[in-house]
Design a protein around this motif. Structure first.
Motif: not given
Length: 287
Positions: A37-61
């Protein structure tokens, strides 16, 4: 699970076991309907670099949306999906959506590596490397933009087979992460023998290290050991500025948690990257 095998499993067990298996079967059936039915979805959570706060990657959940618009906690359905084998379909669905999202972001000029979780069911698939290769080729996505996360629980059944499949994925160019490191009793053993590029520290590392000097030294030792093994380290579950300060002092290079970014749908990720929303025009056929 085949009907005959399921009925046989019910006959061989006490009342508590039978009740548990019936509950798992009910969750499995509802999950299958939700996927159709399309009720299963994918969310994305960001992963950041500690040094400069830049986005490194994301995790699909994976997320399960109820008819009222609220979401079912993954903790209440993922274990049942793993026990019944439905998790294999969920893994394929999330992987397909994640690769498609990575391609979309790359086309928009903001290429981002996306991590997906592989269950023991998926890791046991004989043609795993071929199917991942085909998916990457279909979307014309560089393998370095895909990372596979594997927990200790997915390694316990057949480590030899898992290692063989993981080595094939790494040869393809896919990065490998050990997820929830420190949550199980054999983590150091897997760190020694399992081919991986990234170690994701279980959130218990932070909760114990915050109040205990011995645990803090253990955290620092694990980070140092990973550095010597040329493995990147991600601190999971960071929810406070004190925890962020702790991982910075321990020289952890990457951070993931509610403090810096909650999981959300792809359009929210696009908005955070200053990209226009582009919702899919049709239902994903992979379900």
């Amino acid at each position: 699970m085949a009907v005959g095998l399921f009925i046989a499993s019910l006959a061989d067990g006490d009342h508590g076991t039978i009740r548990s298996r019936l509950q798992d079967a009910a969750v499995s059936a509802r999950l299958s309907r939700a996927m159709r039915s399309g009720a299963i979805e994918v969310f994305y959570q960001p992963i950041f670099r500690v040094g400069d706060g830049a986005l490194e990657s994301v995790e699909a959940l994976v997320r399960w949306r109820r008819p009222d618009g609220h979401y079912v906690s993954p903790a209440s359905f993922v274990p049942a999906a793993e026990r019944t084998g439905v998790i294999g379909r969920i893994d394929r669905f999330v992987l397909t959506r994640a690769v498609s999202a990575a391609r979309e972001l790359a086309d928009a000029g903001r290429p981002v590596s996306i991590s997906v979780n592989f269950s023991a069911v998926t890791l046991a698939r004989p043609a795993l490397e071929q199917s991942v290769r085909h998916l990457l080729e279909t979307h014309d996505l560089d393998p370095r933009f895909l990372q596979v996360e594997i927990t200790e629980s997915a390694l316990v059944d057949d480590l030899t087979t898992v290692v063989r499949h993981v080595e094939a994925l790494r040869t393809l160019g896919v990065r490998i992460a050990i997820d929830d490191f420190g949550a199980g009793h054999a983590s150091l053993n897997y760190l020694q023998h399992f081919p991986a590029d990234v170690v994701k520290l279980d959130r218990t590392f932070l909760t114990t290290a915050a109040d205990d000097g011995r645990s803090r030294r253990l955290l620092e030792g694990v980070v140092d050991m990973c550095a010597r093994l040329h493995m990147a380290v991600v601190a999971e579950g960071v929810e406070s500025t004190d925890q962020l300060a702790l991982i910075r002092e321990a020289n952890v290079s990457l951070v993931q948690g509610f403090l810096l970014g909650r999981p959300g749908p792809l359009q929210e990720l696009r908005a955070s990257l200053d990209l226009p929303d582009r919702r899919p025009s049709q239902h994903d056929p992979s379900t």
